[in-house]
Design a protein around this motif. Structure first.
Motif, PDB file in Angstrom:
ATOM      1  N   THR A   1       0.811  -1.218   0.000  1.00 27.54           N
ATOM      2  CA  THR A   1       0.000   0.000   0.000  1.00 27.54           C
ATOM      3  C   THR A   1       0.845   1.268   0.000  1.00 27.54           C
ATOM      4  N   GLY A   2       2.159   1.114   0.107  1.00 26.55           N
ATOM      5  CA  GLY A   2       3.040   2.280   0.078  1.00 26.55           C
ATOM      6  C   GLY A   2       2.971   3.127   1.326  1.00 26.55           C
ATOM      7  N   ARG A   3       2.594   2.531   2.452  1.00 29.03           N
ATOM      8  CA  ARG A   3       2.490   3.281   3.700  1.00 29.03           C
ATOM      9  C   ARG A   3       3.606   2.846   4.653  1.00 29.03           C
ATOM     10  N   ARG A   4       4.566   3.700   4.813  1.00 30.48           N
ATOM     11  CA  ARG A   4       5.670   3.398   5.714  1.00 30.48           C
ATOM     12  C   ARG A   4       5.246   3.729   7.142  1.00 30.48           C
ATOM     13  N   ARG A   5       5.141   2.719   7.934  1.00 26.84           N
ATOM     14  CA  ARG A   5       4.697   2.884   9.304  1.00 26.84           C
ATOM     15  C   ARG A   5       5.637   2.132  10.238  1.00 26.84           C
ATOM     16  N   ARG A   6       5.702   2.609  11.469  1.00 31.24           N
ATOM     17  CA  ARG A   6       6.469   1.898  12.471  1.00 31.24           C
ATOM     18  C   ARG A   6       5.589   0.825  13.090  1.00 31.24           C
ATOM     19  N   ILE A   7       6.052  -0.412  13.050  1.00 38.93           N
ATOM     20  CA  ILE A   7       5.294  -1.537  13.602  1.00 38.93           C
ATOM     21  C   ILE A   7       6.032  -2.050  14.832  1.00 38.93           C
ATOM     22  N   ILE A   8       5.368  -1.957  15.967  1.00 35.12           N
ATOM     23  CA  ILE A   8       5.981  -2.364  17.232  1.00 35.12           C
ATOM     24  C   ILE A   8       5.305  -3.643  17.710  1.00 35.12           C
ATOM     25  N   GLY A   9       6.077  -4.716  17.715  1.00 37.56           N
ATOM     26  CA  GLY A   9       5.540  -5.987  18.194  1.00 37.56           C
ATOM     27  C   GLY A   9       5.458  -6.021  19.709  1.00 37.56           C
ATOM     28  N   LEU A  10       4.326  -6.440  20.229  1.00 37.09           N
ATOM     29  CA  LEU A  10       4.113  -6.480  21.671  1.00 37.09           C
ATOM     30  C   LEU A  10       4.548  -7.818  22.261  1.00 37.09           C
ATOM     31  N   SER A  11       4.972  -7.776  23.497  1.00 40.45           N
ATOM     32  CA  SER A  11       5.305  -9.007  24.217  1.00 40.45           C
ATOM     33  C   SER A  11       4.025  -9.801  24.478  1.00 40.45           C
ATOM     34  N   ASP A  12       4.213 -11.006  24.995  1.00 41.17           N
ATOM     35  CA  ASP A  12       3.042 -11.856  25.232  1.00 41.17           C
ATOM     36  C   ASP A  12       2.085 -11.220  26.247  1.00 41.17           C
ATOM     37  N   SER A  13       2.621 -10.681  27.325  1.00 44.50           N
ATOM     38  CA  SER A  13       1.755 -10.087  28.345  1.00 44.50           C
ATOM     39  C   SER A  13       1.072  -8.828  27.830  1.00 44.50           C
ATOM     40  N   LEU A  14       1.794  -8.001  27.065  1.00 47.06           N
ATOM     41  CA  LEU A  14       1.188  -6.795  26.504  1.00 47.06           C
ATOM     42  C   LEU A  14       0.170  -7.151  25.416  1.00 47.06           C
ATOM     43  N   SER A  15       0.415  -8.232  24.683  1.00 46.25           N
ATOM     44  CA  SER A  15      -0.556  -8.688  23.679  1.00 46.25           C
ATOM     45  C   SER A  15      -1.876  -9.050  24.350  1.00 46.25           C
ATOM     46  N   TYR A  16      -1.774  -9.732  25.486  1.00 52.62           N
ATOM     47  CA  TYR A  16      -2.986 -10.101  26.228  1.00 52.62           C
ATOM     48  C   TYR A  16      -3.715  -8.850  26.698  1.00 52.62           C
ATOM     49  N   LEU A  17      -2.976  -7.872  27.242  1.00 49.03           N
ATOM     50  CA  LEU A  17      -3.598  -6.651  27.737  1.00 49.03           C
ATOM     51  C   LEU A  17      -4.259  -5.867  26.607  1.00 49.03           C
ATOM     52  N   GLN A  18      -3.616  -5.840  25.433  1.00 50.15           N
ATOM     53  CA  GLN A  18      -4.217  -5.144  24.295  1.00 50.15           C
ATOM     54  C   GLN A  18      -5.519  -5.823  23.884  1.00 50.15           C
ATOM     55  N   ALA A  19      -5.509  -7.151  23.830  1.00 51.45           N
ATOM     56  CA  ALA A  19      -6.716  -7.885  23.456  1.00 51.45           C
ATOM     57  C   ALA A  19      -7.833  -7.629  24.461  1.00 51.45           C
ATOM     58  N   TRP A  20      -7.494  -7.617  25.756  1.00 55.34           N
ATOM     59  CA  TRP A  20      -8.490  -7.347  26.796  1.00 55.34           C
ATOM     60  C   TRP A  20      -9.076  -5.951  26.629  1.00 55.34           C
ATOM     61  N   ALA A  21      -8.215  -4.956  26.389  1.00 52.08           N
ATOM     62  CA  ALA A  21      -8.683  -3.572  26.249  1.00 52.08           C
ATOM     63  C   ALA A  21      -9.577  -3.417  25.019  1.00 52.08           C
ATOM     64  N   MET A  22      -9.238  -4.119  23.937  1.00 58.00           N
ATOM     65  CA  MET A  22     -10.014  -3.985  22.705  1.00 58.00           C
ATOM     66  C   MET A  22     -11.414  -4.575  22.822  1.00 58.00           C
ATOM     67  N   GLU A  23     -11.633  -5.418  23.812  1.00 59.57           N
ATOM     68  CA  GLU A  23     -12.970  -5.979  24.002  1.00 59.57           C
ATOM     69  C   GLU A  23     -13.988  -4.915  24.404  1.00 59.57           C
ATOM     70  N   PHE A  24     -13.506  -3.771  24.867  1.00 59.25           N
ATOM     71  CA  PHE A  24     -14.406  -2.698  25.292  1.00 59.25           C
ATOM     72  C   PHE A  24     -14.748  -1.741  24.156  1.00 59.25           C
ATOM     73  N   LEU A  25     -14.126  -1.934  22.975  1.00 57.71           N
ATOM     74  CA  LEU A  25     -14.429  -1.069  21.846  1.00 57.71           C
ATOM     75  C   LEU A  25     -15.791  -1.429  21.255  1.00 57.71           C
ATOM     76  N   PRO A  26     -16.489  -0.452  20.668  1.00 58.20           N
ATOM     77  CA  PRO A  26     -17.787  -0.750  20.042  1.00 58.20           C
ATOM     78  C   PRO A  26     -17.687  -1.804  18.949  1.00 58.20           C
ATOM     79  N   ILE A  27     -16.581  -1.742  18.175  1.00 58.69           N
ATOM     80  CA  ILE A  27     -16.321  -2.745  17.142  1.00 58.69           C
ATOM     81  C   ILE A  27     -15.125  -3.563  17.586  1.00 58.69           C
ATOM     82  N   LYS A  28     -15.320  -4.863  17.738  1.00 58.35           N
ATOM     83  CA  LYS A  28     -14.245  -5.717  18.245  1.00 58.35           C
ATOM     84  C   LYS A  28     -13.236  -6.027  17.129  1.00 58.35           C
TER      85      LYS A  28
END
Length: 330
Positions: free
Chosen positions: A246-273
């Motif tokens: 897509t020609g979009r240069r973006r910084r991609i930061i991979g999360l650790s296992d514990s932070l991945s879990y926390l991100q998934a938990w937080a995203m459950e509260f979004l209107p669109i999962k």
């Protein structure tokens, strides 16, 4: 072995011609491709849907009947299966809106369909499961898919059943690579959960072809097939590829296992999962095939790189030109 032999003995004494097919989930991403293929072969296809507006492109097909119906209702499901030679079940969800949604969609509905097939004389069923489906799997999604497979094999003894287990499916209207394309468009930095999770994406057209080719093939009755593309990628590699295309240069930061879990938990509260903890648990198991694409279907799986640029760049004049050339076979 014994179950497969019962299938074969049954179909040998029961000639099967597949002319009328009910595609449950036919208005969805994979379903639309399957319905188009069936219609091109002259099959009469019935597509039950709760919302006919979602199936506008199917309504215009001459041999396709799109019917507003609730397949979770026994009376309406019975009506949908009347006069059918085969049923294809594609119903699946990635997220639960409320507790029990996975079981309702992935276990109860397939079993209801199998029982209704028996009462209506429908002898052939092709069922969409998922790679790594397992009653003891790490996520509710995978457990529900595995429970359905086990139950179908036990209850559908007079039903010529085939099961397909694809890895993540890509294609022009997928909700996987297109999702990352949208995220990369709006966010200069992308925090990526489970970046080392491995996938072997398979093209939607290849999945649809396998389903349709299996319908009247005796040797596929009573069998299960894992469907994967030709190459394995980590999630980070897939997102980086989308950024490149897509020609979009973006910084991609991979999360650790514990932070991945926390991100998934937080995203459950979004209107669109976008992601849930159940998705996080699913990615604990690599979505990779242990064998090649099934030779029985007579074709090789399509490389992701041959298709993805044609739809992720489709919004530009050059992208549209490449897409039209691709569709024309040039």
């Amino acid at each position: 072995g014994n179950l497969r032999q019962r299938f074969l003995d049954f179909v040998r004494t029961t000639p099967m011609q597949i002319n009328n097919v009910c595609v449950i989930g036919g208005s969805g991403f994979v379903g639309r491709h399957i319905v188009h293929l069936l219609a091109a072969q002259g099959c009469r296809v019935r597509v039950p849907t709760r919302n006919r507006e979602r199936a506008k492109e199917l309504i215009v097909l001459p041999t396709v009947d799109v019917v507003q119906a609730d397949v979770h209702n026994d009376d309406e499901l019975k009506h949908m299966l009347e006069g059918m030679d085969a049923v294809i079940n594609l119903v699946g969800i990635l997220h639960e809106e409320r507790s029990g949604d996975f079981r309702r969609a992935h276990v109860e509905l397939p079993l209801r369909i199998a029982r209704m097939c028996a009462s209506q004389g429908v002898k052939r069923m092709v069922h969409m499961s998922a790679l790594n489906a397992d009653p003891d799997g790490p996520s509710s999604y995978l457990r529900s898919k595995g429970e359905a497979e086990a139950a179908l094999r036990q209850t559908a003894q007079k039903l010529a059943l085939s099961i397909f287990r694809p890895s993540v499916i890509f294609g022009r209207e997928d909700k996987f690579l297109n999702l990352f394309a949208k995220l990369l468009k709006y966010f200069p930095v992308l925090f990526l959960s489970s970046p080392q999770a491995r996938f072997q994406p398979v093209c939607v057209e290849d999945v649809a072809r396998a389903f349709v080719l299996s319908l009247d093939r005796l040797e596929t009755f009573g069998k299960s097939y894992d469907l994967c593309g030709p190459k394995v990628y980590t999630l980070r590699e897939l997102v980086e590829y989308v950024a490149q295309v897509t020609g979009r240069r973006r910084r991609i930061i991979g999360l650790s296992d514990s932070l991945s879990y926390l991100q998934a938990w937080a995203m459950e509260f979004l209107p669109i999962k976008l992601m849930t903890r159940d998705n996080y648990y699913s990615m604990k198991v690599d979505s990779v095939c242990s064998c090649d694409f099934p030779e029985i279907f007579g074709f090789k799986p399509t490389a992701l790189e041959a298709v993805v640029p044609l739809y992720l760049t489709g919004g530009t004049p050059r992208g549209r030109y490449r897409w039209f050339r691709f569709k024309a076979g040039r």
